[in-house]
Design a protein around this motif. Structure first.
Motif, PDB file in Angstrom:
ATOM      1  N   ASP A  57      -4.549  76.028 -91.917  1.00 41.57           N
ATOM      2  CA  ASP A  57      -5.043  74.865 -91.423  1.00 41.57           C
ATOM      3  C   ASP A  57      -3.869  73.779 -91.644  1.00 41.57           C
ATOM      4  N   VAL A  58      -2.800  74.192 -91.927  1.00 40.60           N
ATOM      5  CA  VAL A  58      -1.891  73.355 -92.110  1.00 40.60           C
ATOM      6  C   VAL A  58      -1.099  72.703 -90.866  1.00 40.60           C
ATOM      7  N   GLU A  59      -0.647  71.362 -90.582  1.00 41.84           N
ATOM      8  CA  GLU A  59      -0.024  71.286 -89.578  1.00 41.84           C
ATOM      9  C   GLU A  59       1.282  70.240 -90.003  1.00 41.84           C
ATOM     10  N   ILE A  60       2.073  70.159 -89.035  1.00 36.31           N
ATOM     11  CA  ILE A  60       3.264  69.054 -89.353  1.00 36.31           C
ATOM     12  C   ILE A  60       2.867  67.654 -88.920  1.00 36.31           C
ATOM     13  N   GLN A  61       3.150  66.854 -89.967  1.00 37.41           N
ATOM     14  CA  GLN A  61       2.876  65.483 -89.741  1.00 37.41           C
ATOM     15  C   GLN A  61       3.920  64.707 -89.192  1.00 37.41           C
ATOM     16  N   TYR A  74       7.074  66.154 -93.274  1.00 42.57           N
ATOM     17  CA  TYR A  74       5.860  66.225 -94.070  1.00 42.57           C
ATOM     18  C   TYR A  74       4.841  67.297 -93.494  1.00 42.57           C
ATOM     19  N   ALA A  75       4.096  67.803 -94.138  1.00 47.42           N
ATOM     20  CA  ALA A  75       3.032  68.778 -93.779  1.00 47.42           C
ATOM     21  C   ALA A  75       1.690  68.136 -94.232  1.00 47.42           C
ATOM     22  N   GLY A  76       0.579  68.445 -93.785  1.00 44.82           N
ATOM     23  CA  GLY A  76      -0.765  68.117 -94.005  1.00 44.82           C
ATOM     24  C   GLY A  76      -1.445  69.130 -93.464  1.00 44.82           C
ATOM     25  N   SER A  77      -2.896  69.018 -93.878  1.00 42.91           N
ATOM     26  CA  SER A  77      -3.756  69.548 -93.235  1.00 42.91           C
ATOM     27  C   SER A  77      -4.618  68.950 -91.970  1.00 42.91           C
ATOM     28  N   ARG A  78      -5.109  69.591 -91.248  1.00 38.97           N
ATOM     29  CA  ARG A  78      -5.734  69.423 -90.147  1.00 38.97           C
ATOM     30  C   ARG A  78      -7.023  68.193 -90.328  1.00 38.97           C
ATOM     31  N   ARG A  79      -7.467  68.460 -91.457  1.00 37.52           N
ATOM     32  CA  ARG A  79      -8.477  67.531 -91.901  1.00 37.52           C
ATOM     33  C   ARG A  79      -8.013  66.170 -92.245  1.00 37.52           C
ATOM     34  N   GLY A  80      -6.762  66.013 -92.198  1.00 28.92           N
ATOM     35  CA  GLY A  80      -6.020  64.595 -92.407  1.00 28.92           C
ATOM     36  C   GLY A  80      -5.324  64.187 -93.775  1.00 28.92           C
ATOM     37  N   SER A  81      -5.644  65.078 -94.449  1.00 30.71           N
ATOM     38  CA  SER A  81      -5.016  64.930 -95.870  1.00 30.71           C
ATOM     39  C   SER A  81      -3.572  65.026 -96.190  1.00 30.71           C
ATOM     40  N   GLY A  82      -2.874  64.299 -96.832  1.00 29.92           N
ATOM     41  CA  GLY A  82      -1.342  64.444 -96.579  1.00 29.92           C
ATOM     42  C   GLY A  82      -0.980  65.609 -97.339  1.00 29.92           C
ATOM     43  N   GLY A  83       0.242  66.018 -97.447  1.00 28.22           N
ATOM     44  CA  GLY A  83       0.904  66.960 -97.886  1.00 28.22           C
ATOM     45  C   GLY A  83       2.141  66.936 -98.146  1.00 28.22           C
ATOM     46  N   PRO A  90      16.141  78.626 -91.409  1.00 32.65           N
ATOM     47  CA  PRO A  90      15.837  80.061 -90.944  1.00 32.65           C
ATOM     48  C   PRO A  90      15.075  80.870 -91.795  1.00 32.65           C
ATOM     49  N   ASN A  91      15.613  81.012 -92.876  1.00 29.87           N
ATOM     50  CA  ASN A  91      15.015  82.269 -93.683  1.00 29.87           C
ATOM     51  C   ASN A  91      14.530  81.629 -95.293  1.00 29.87           C
ATOM     52  N   ARG A  92      14.243  80.297 -95.154  1.00 27.45           N
ATOM     53  CA  ARG A  92      13.776  79.764 -96.566  1.00 27.45           C
ATOM     54  C   ARG A  92      12.812  78.491 -96.146  1.00 27.45           C
ATOM     55  N   LEU A  93      12.065  78.293 -97.141  1.00 31.96           N
ATOM     56  CA  LEU A  93      10.977  77.074 -96.930  1.00 31.96           C
ATOM     57  C   LEU A  93      10.980  76.600 -98.355  1.00 31.96           C
ATOM     58  N   LEU A  94      11.439  75.358 -98.560  1.00 27.94           N
ATOM     59  CA  LEU A  94      11.439  74.559 -99.821  1.00 27.94           C
ATOM     60  C   LEU A  94      10.180  73.215 -99.611  1.00 27.94           C
ATOM     61  N   LEU A  95       9.493  73.345-100.602  1.00 29.09           N
ATOM     62  CA  LEU A  95       8.695  72.081-100.733  1.00 29.09           C
ATOM     63  C   LEU A  95       8.662  71.388-101.701  1.00 29.09           C
TER      64      LEU A  95
END
Length: 123
Positions: A57-61, A74-83, A90-95
């Motif tokens: 359900d995540v999308e890029i805001q 910034y990422a968030g859900s499709r329901r509108g809540s922030g993330g 390429p080989n890593r994701l940091l939050l």
């Protein structure tokens, strides 16, 4: 009747031409339209990484191109809540919500120095 034999020098020439033709076909396939070894667009890569980590359900805001092949956003859900804020390489994701907060801040300063910091609760 005389038996017909293939001479060695003719066989070598025919096999040499076949190898050259195969090499030309492989080279053509490798260079046309970016070739076989293309990397996905950074935004698609980031979205794929986020969905693997946070769910479908995540999308890029918000997305900003960084140095090299990194993107920040910034990422968030499709329901509108922030993330959380994220850095996608390429080989890593940091939050920013990960326990490695100091590493995230250092990498953010290195790859996205002008990244927009959102006020708390906005994203």
């Amino acid at each position: 009747m005389a038996r017909r034999a293939i001479r060695t020098d003719r066989l070598i020439a025919v096999l040499g031409v076949a190898v050259l033709a195969l090499g030309a076909v492989l080279l053509w396939v490798a260079v046309r339209n970016g070739g076989v070894f293309t990397e996905p667009v950074a935004s698609e890569r980031a979205l794929r990484q986020l969905r693997e980590h946070m769910g479908p359900d995540v999308e890029i805001q918000y997305l900003e191109v960084g140095k090299g092949r990194a993107v920040c956003g910034y990422a968030g859900s499709r329901r509108g809540s922030g993330g959380p804020a994220f850095i996608s390489r390429p080989n890593r994701l940091l939050l920013d919500s990960d326990p490695l907060r100091a590493e995230f801040n250092q990498m953010l300063a290195d790859v996205c120095p002008g990244f927009i910091k959102a006020p708390p609760g906005v994203y």
